[in-house]
Design a protein around this motif. Sequence first.
Motif, mmCIF file in Angstrom:
data_model
loop_
_atom_site.group_PDB
_atom_site.id
_atom_site.type_symbol
_atom_site.label_atom_id
_atom_site.label_comp_id
_atom_site.label_asym_id
_atom_site.label_seq_id
_atom_site.Cartn_x
_atom_site.Cartn_y
_atom_site.Cartn_z
ATOM 1 N N VAL A 259 0.839 -1.203 0.000
ATOM 2 C CA VAL A 259 0.000 0.000 0.000
ATOM 3 C C VAL A 259 0.875 1.254 0.000
ATOM 4 N N ALA A 262 1.955 1.809 -3.438
ATOM 5 C CA ALA A 262 0.831 2.211 -4.283
ATOM 6 C C ALA A 262 0.454 3.674 -4.072
ATOM 7 N N VAL A 270 -6.172 4.387 -3.162
ATOM 8 C CA VAL A 270 -5.791 2.985 -2.991
ATOM 9 C C VAL A 270 -6.879 2.283 -2.186
ATOM 10 N N TYR A 272 -7.737 -1.206 -0.239
ATOM 11 C CA TYR A 272 -7.070 -2.393 0.300
ATOM 12 C C TYR A 272 -8.100 -3.454 0.651
ATOM 13 N N THR A 287 -6.110 5.176 3.161
ATOM 14 C CA THR A 287 -6.454 3.994 2.378
ATOM 15 C C THR A 287 -7.932 3.658 2.524
ATOM 16 N N GLY A 429 3.401 -2.418 -5.301
ATOM 17 C CA GLY A 429 2.410 -1.365 -5.134
ATOM 18 C C GLY A 429 2.635 -0.207 -6.073
ATOM 19 N N SER A 433 0.016 0.912 -9.064
ATOM 20 C CA SER A 433 -0.514 2.270 -9.082
ATOM 21 C C SER A 433 -0.307 2.922 -10.443
#
Length: 486
Positions: A259, A262, A270, A272, A287, A429, A433
């Motif tokens: 994460v 990302a 993002v 999750y 997030t 990540g 992204s």
Amino acid sequence: MRTAYSVETVRAAERELMARLPEGALMQRAAAGLAAACADVLGRVYGSRVVLLVGSGDNGGDALYAGARLARRGAGVRAVLLTPGRAHAGGLAALRRAGGSVVSEAGGAVGLVEQADLVVDGIVGIGGKGGLRESAVPLAEAARRGRGVVVAVDLPSGVDADTGEVRGVAVRADVTVTFGAYKPGLLIDPAREYAGVVRFVGIGLETVGARAPEVEALQHADVARLLPVPGAESDKYRRGVVGVAAGSARYPGAAVLAVGGALRGGAGAVRYVGPAGGAVLARYPETLVSERGPARAGRVQAWVVGPGAGDDATTVGEVLAADVPVLIDADGLRLAEVGAVRGRGLRGVPTLMTPHAGEAAALLGVEREEVESGRLAAVRELAARYEAAVLLKGSTTVVAEAGGRGAVRVNPTGTPWLATAGSGDVLSGLGGSLMAAGLSAVDAGSVAAYLHGLAGRFAAEGAPVAAEDVAGRVAEAWRSVVGARG
């Protein structure tokens, strides 16, 4: 963009050019560039001790003519002829006219190499296959332990120009002077490690650029052109949303690191999905966390799946069923069925696989050493088998198009300090992204590796780093690339 071409392509371009030039002109251009590079290395040419290791090919001729130029400037030049009856006659005559001399392999050559200020490796050219022949090995070993700088002509002898493989003893150069075009072996380990600093000398092979390269390496300006930049009308959803399905009760940190990568990769948000939501929110409260699984998590433009996933094949299967780009890493590589991944490729849905050498070896059913020694072959084979783009991590990170077609991208950034736990999760990540932000699988993988490598350099500065340190320097790497664009 730095491009590298196969031996066959380079030789075809050389033949075209030689047909338009006076006989020997191309070799003289190469020798002039080689002599200039050697003079730069020496600093003071007059009185220096130079030993040429001369084989039977054109590389030997280049070395002899360059040696003649150095001898005319006052260097003491001696040539060791490994095949005396087949040495380049014109180069040998030029060396002798300039005051250089010839010694036999048995006539104290090893001692001369050890005491030289400069050793020029002209043993084998770009067409050489396998390691050095037995009689050349003592000279290569003497050059390595000697006091002088070792300069390779076009390519270190004993390495494979086309593949970067080293199948035996090879010369370890401090500097390699390459002519007309880069060769793949100069950019890919393990051969790259033998090349030292590569110095390019143009000899007029302009036509080589019209041919398809085997390997290409992005530079700052190329990466800057690919980076996603939000416009005035952009919002977080228009910039792209990347989903991260990672982590497990045993490996919650993998989710946090993926994460983190990302969030720094250009997407606007993002999402999750996984059992490490608490750990992710504690570190990155921005997030969007879901407990409903990938299929019900909400709209995303790309998925990252696999880091720290353990044995959660269900989540991997759900992600692969999505009709958006997917990056597969770590445990996801083991859990992803070949048919499911190939099916995505055949439907035109982009997929990027990011194995390290051990994971690639398991997928291919070979030993890890085979992957590490033949990175080009391994990444192309994986890309063809899975019909997916593949980023093969390692000392040289390489990225292949789905199906193994086209030029393989070689990443020029990085540091050995990046070989640390969790570093690959950050890279995953980051790459996911960039895919969510609109980059193709190959571009996303190439740009992610480039930024990740720069961030690793910035974080390390010669000392050990943790994966979170690398994630924290991605923005600095991004700014350095954009700044280079001006």
